[in-house]
Each structure stands twice: as structure tokens, then as C-alpha cells.
Write a protein that holds these residues in place. Sequence first.
Motif, mmCIF file in Angstrom:
data_model
loop_
_atom_site.group_PDB
_atom_site.id
_atom_site.type_symbol
_atom_site.label_atom_id
_atom_site.label_comp_id
_atom_site.label_asym_id
_atom_site.label_seq_id
_atom_site.Cartn_x
_atom_site.Cartn_y
_atom_site.Cartn_z
ATOM 1 N N ASP A 199 27.586 -102.008 -34.686
ATOM 2 C CA ASP A 199 26.402 -101.209 -34.377
ATOM 3 C C ASP A 199 25.661 -101.941 -33.139
ATOM 4 O O ASP A 199 24.656 -101.084 -32.832
ATOM 5 C CB ASP A 199 25.373 -100.743 -35.532
ATOM 6 C CG ASP A 199 26.107 -100.033 -36.678
ATOM 7 O OD1 ASP A 199 27.119 -99.322 -36.181
ATOM 8 O OD2 ASP A 199 25.610 -99.953 -37.646
ATOM 9 N N PHE A 200 25.801 -103.192 -32.963
ATOM 10 C CA PHE A 200 25.146 -103.694 -31.877
ATOM 11 C C PHE A 200 25.541 -103.168 -30.479
ATOM 12 O O PHE A 200 26.490 -102.988 -29.982
ATOM 13 C CB PHE A 200 25.497 -105.324 -31.714
ATOM 14 C CG PHE A 200 24.733 -105.896 -30.567
ATOM 15 C CD1 PHE A 200 23.348 -106.387 -30.837
ATOM 16 C CD2 PHE A 200 25.314 -106.125 -29.379
ATOM 17 C CE1 PHE A 200 22.746 -106.935 -29.753
ATOM 18 C CE2 PHE A 200 24.511 -106.794 -28.567
ATOM 19 C CZ PHE A 200 23.240 -107.394 -28.661
ATOM 20 N N SER A 201 24.506 -102.804 -29.656
ATOM 21 C CA SER A 201 24.555 -102.325 -28.502
ATOM 22 C C SER A 201 23.828 -103.242 -27.357
ATOM 23 O O SER A 201 22.671 -103.626 -27.623
ATOM 24 C CB SER A 201 23.768 -100.941 -28.232
ATOM 25 O OG SER A 201 24.579 -99.795 -28.958
ATOM 26 N N ALA A 202 24.654 -103.601 -26.332
ATOM 27 C CA ALA A 202 24.236 -104.596 -25.572
ATOM 28 C C ALA A 202 22.809 -103.810 -24.591
ATOM 29 O O ALA A 202 23.045 -102.742 -24.205
ATOM 30 C CB ALA A 202 25.187 -105.302 -24.546
ATOM 31 N N SER A 203 22.142 -104.676 -24.386
ATOM 32 C CA SER A 203 20.983 -103.960 -23.396
ATOM 33 C C SER A 203 20.209 -105.106 -22.516
ATOM 34 O O SER A 203 20.340 -106.331 -22.999
ATOM 35 C CB SER A 203 19.758 -103.577 -24.028
ATOM 36 O OG SER A 203 19.193 -104.334 -25.008
ATOM 37 N N VAL A 204 19.702 -105.033 -21.490
ATOM 38 C CA VAL A 204 18.992 -105.831 -20.797
ATOM 39 C C VAL A 204 18.038 -106.657 -21.392
ATOM 40 O O VAL A 204 17.890 -107.899 -21.279
ATOM 41 C CB VAL A 204 18.535 -105.285 -19.270
ATOM 42 C CG1 VAL A 204 17.862 -106.296 -18.452
ATOM 43 C CG2 VAL A 204 19.717 -104.873 -18.474
ATOM 44 N N ASP A 205 17.221 -105.914 -22.160
ATOM 45 C CA ASP A 205 15.978 -106.617 -22.680
ATOM 46 C C ASP A 205 16.595 -107.549 -23.937
ATOM 47 O O ASP A 205 15.915 -108.524 -24.250
ATOM 48 C CB ASP A 205 15.162 -105.225 -23.541
ATOM 49 C CG ASP A 205 14.714 -104.318 -22.813
ATOM 50 O OD1 ASP A 205 14.600 -104.485 -21.543
ATOM 51 O OD2 ASP A 205 14.214 -103.293 -23.470
ATOM 52 N N VAL A 206 17.661 -107.265 -24.423
ATOM 53 C CA VAL A 206 18.325 -108.286 -25.363
ATOM 54 C C VAL A 206 19.097 -109.209 -24.683
ATOM 55 O O VAL A 206 19.157 -110.531 -25.187
ATOM 56 C CB VAL A 206 18.983 -107.573 -26.720
ATOM 57 C CG1 VAL A 206 19.590 -108.502 -27.499
ATOM 58 C CG2 VAL A 206 17.933 -106.619 -27.435
ATOM 59 N N CYS A 207 19.797 -108.867 -23.752
ATOM 60 C CA CYS A 207 20.914 -109.620 -23.362
ATOM 61 C C CYS A 207 20.636 -110.390 -22.163
ATOM 62 O O CYS A 207 21.298 -111.155 -21.411
ATOM 63 C CB CYS A 207 22.406 -109.012 -23.022
ATOM 64 S SG CYS A 207 22.706 -108.200 -24.838
ATOM 65 N N GLY A 208 19.706 -109.919 -21.302
ATOM 66 C CA GLY A 208 19.291 -110.620 -20.199
ATOM 67 C C GLY A 208 20.300 -110.292 -18.935
ATOM 68 O O GLY A 208 21.232 -109.372 -19.000
#
Length: 86
Positions: free
Chosen positions: A58-67
Motif C-alpha cells: 500500500d505504500f506510495s512514494a511521494s516527494v514529501d516522504v521520499c525526497g
Amino acid sequence: MIVDCRIGCGACCIAPSISSAIPGMPGGKPAGVRCVQLDDNNLCRLFGSPKRPDVCSDFSASVDVCGNSNEEALWLIGSLEVETSF
């Protein structure tokens, strides 16, 4: 903004704690501990498998979390783990 994972990053398999069972880690994994299913190239051995925990699927990469780099992802996810731990 959701983005594609950086191949070989693995930060989401190292930085957070995972409370659900993982094959090879029946009690889950603590924060900062490398998942046993992460190979030497930081790729998930369970990717696409029904054995992969829902929390991982269910994890979705995002700039906020993954930089913008693997190092930044480890720091951001690690910081989120600290901020949400009780």
C-alpha cells in the motif's frame, strides 16, 4: 505528489518500523533495521508476491516522504517514524 520509486533506494524497507509479519521476520521489524526481504541491490524479494505485507504493497512514494535522493528518503522516513512513535 506521488512519484515512481527510485530503483535500489530501499529506504521504505529500512527506516520505518513494520508491525505486521514479514516472511523471515514473523514479529515485523523495528525502525532502522533492514528488512530480511531486501536484497543486496535494495530490491524487495517479495515485490508482486501475495506474501508481501499489505503495509508494503500500500505504500506510495511521494516527494514529501521520499525526497530527492536515497539519503533524503532515509532521513525523511526516519524522522516521520520518530515523530509518530509513542
